[in-house]
Design an enzyme around this catalytic site. Structure first.
Site, mmCIF file in Angstrom:
data_model
loop_
_atom_site.group_PDB
_atom_site.id
_atom_site.type_symbol
_atom_site.label_atom_id
_atom_site.label_comp_id
_atom_site.label_asym_id
_atom_site.label_seq_id
_atom_site.Cartn_x
_atom_site.Cartn_y
_atom_site.Cartn_z
ATOM 1 N N HIS A 72 30.208 27.068 60.622
ATOM 2 C CA HIS A 72 30.791 26.309 59.517
ATOM 3 C C HIS A 72 31.162 24.899 59.959
ATOM 4 O O HIS A 72 32.145 24.693 60.670
ATOM 5 C CB HIS A 72 32.021 27.042 58.977
ATOM 6 C CG HIS A 72 32.684 26.340 57.843
ATOM 7 N ND1 HIS A 72 34.043 26.338 57.655
ATOM 8 C CD2 HIS A 72 32.164 25.586 56.828
ATOM 9 C CE1 HIS A 72 34.341 25.628 56.583
ATOM 10 N NE2 HIS A 72 33.215 25.158 56.063
ATOM 11 N N ASN A 94 39.629 26.960 55.739
ATOM 12 C CA ASN A 94 39.720 27.115 54.285
ATOM 13 C C ASN A 94 40.738 28.163 53.853
ATOM 14 O O ASN A 94 41.246 28.101 52.731
ATOM 15 C CB ASN A 94 38.348 27.420 53.697
ATOM 16 C CG ASN A 94 37.507 26.167 53.606
ATOM 17 O OD1 ASN A 94 38.023 25.086 53.342
ATOM 18 N ND2 ASN A 94 36.215 26.290 53.844
ATOM 19 N N SER A 122 31.615 28.687 53.798
ATOM 20 C CA SER A 122 33.002 28.333 54.074
ATOM 21 C C SER A 122 33.956 29.475 53.779
ATOM 22 O O SER A 122 35.151 29.351 54.026
ATOM 23 C CB SER A 122 33.395 27.110 53.226
ATOM 24 O OG SER A 122 33.102 27.333 51.858
ATOM 25 N N GLU A 157 33.499 25.691 63.012
ATOM 26 C CA GLU A 157 34.018 27.054 63.147
ATOM 27 C C GLU A 157 32.847 27.985 63.440
ATOM 28 O O GLU A 157 31.826 27.934 62.753
ATOM 29 C CB GLU A 157 34.689 27.508 61.851
ATOM 30 C CG GLU A 157 36.019 26.868 61.569
ATOM 31 C CD GLU A 157 36.635 27.371 60.273
ATOM 32 O OE1 GLU A 157 37.855 27.589 60.263
ATOM 33 O OE2 GLU A 157 35.905 27.526 59.270
#
Length: 281
Positions: free
Chosen positions: A137, A187, A116, A149
């Protein structure tokens, strides 16, 4: 497709769940045999929930579960056509795993990481096939969240990228493409927001409950930042903040001292029964 999944925790089991549901042959690996058993129990429970919501017929659960083979040795993953690493968000652990996977699997096998926040380029550099290494991700919980992602490292080639996008879409996911900078998209925005919420409480702006209420009712988020942090795991939140801070050296990414102390105390959120909220009752 034969797909290896490394790590049978919350993310790895969720990825295995979705892969099996879409007809892939899944090899699920973990260093802990107990964690593998727990993962299968959780996957079946989550599939039962989906069946009750009408996502698929309950009669299909046995078929989906039969697509998952638990393995206790990385050597058993050597025939996989695609590998997704979903181990603990720890750089040393991931680098060591990719060195081993590079030796074990065929050189044409794509090695994806569910990291992440950690650099894809750095992970790829420990292998002899950096062009075949990519970030994939998934969001938590994997069976529910639609986004994946996709992150290319500096050496990732177009064939690897296209095959990874194709796999994600075959699982019913939507793809967002990010450059290889710490935190990627979600994130880099989400975790500092959680950290700022912790700072707001730490500095006496408002209670945990009122901050969560304000963010839910004021911005229409389904979970407040403290509730979400407990769900993610405070150790994971801290690990991502530390990656962001170490990568960019900006003070805005400095972890809140309260977050650091929560992790030191072992109050990591839902998975330990206590975080910012008490889940033991």
């Amino acid at each position: 497709m034969k797909v290896g999944v490394i790590g049978a925790g919350q993310m790895g089991s969720g990825i295995a769940h979705v892969l099996s549901q879409h007809g892939n042959e899944v090899y699920l690996y973990d260093v802990s045999n107990e964690q593998l058993k727990k993962a299968l129990v959780n996957i079946e429970k989550n599939m039962m929930r989906q069946a009750k919501k009408g996502v698929f017929e309950e009669s299909r659960i046995a078929e989906f579960l039969s697509n998952i083979k638990t393995i206790e040795s990385l050597e058993d993953i050597k025939d996989a056509e695609f590998v997704i690493e979903a181990a603990t968000e720890n750089e040393d652990i991931k680098l060591d795993l990719f060195r081993k996977l590079d030796e074990i699997t065929d050189q044409n096998t794509i090695l994806a990481t569910n990291t992440s926040s950690i650099s894809i380029t750095k992970i790829a550099a420990v292998t002899k096939r950096p062009e075949k290494v990519i970030g994939m991700h998934f969001m938590n919980p994997v069976p529910v969240m639609k986004l994946v992602e996709i992150i290319k490292g500096l050496a990732t080639d177009d064939d690897t990228f296209n095959k990874t996008v194709e796999l994600a879409k075959s699982l019913g996911k939507e793809v967002a493409v990010a450059s290889d900078y710490a935190g990627f998209i979600v994130n880099r925005i989400l975790i500092p927001m959680i950290n700022e919420a912790i700072f707001a409480h730490f500095e006496g702006v408002a209670s945990i409950e009122d901050i969560d209420k304000a963010m839910k009712l004021g911005t229409n988020q389904p979970m407040g930042p403290f509730e979400l942090a407990d769900f993610i795991g405070l150790d994971t939140v801290l690990a991502i903040m530390e990656v962001l801070y170490n990568e960019f050296k900006y003070d805005k990414y400095r972890p809140c001292p309260l977050l650091v102390n929560m992790v030191r105390s072992g109050r990591l959120g839902r998975k330990t029964g206590r975080g910012f909220y008490d889940y033991t009752k």
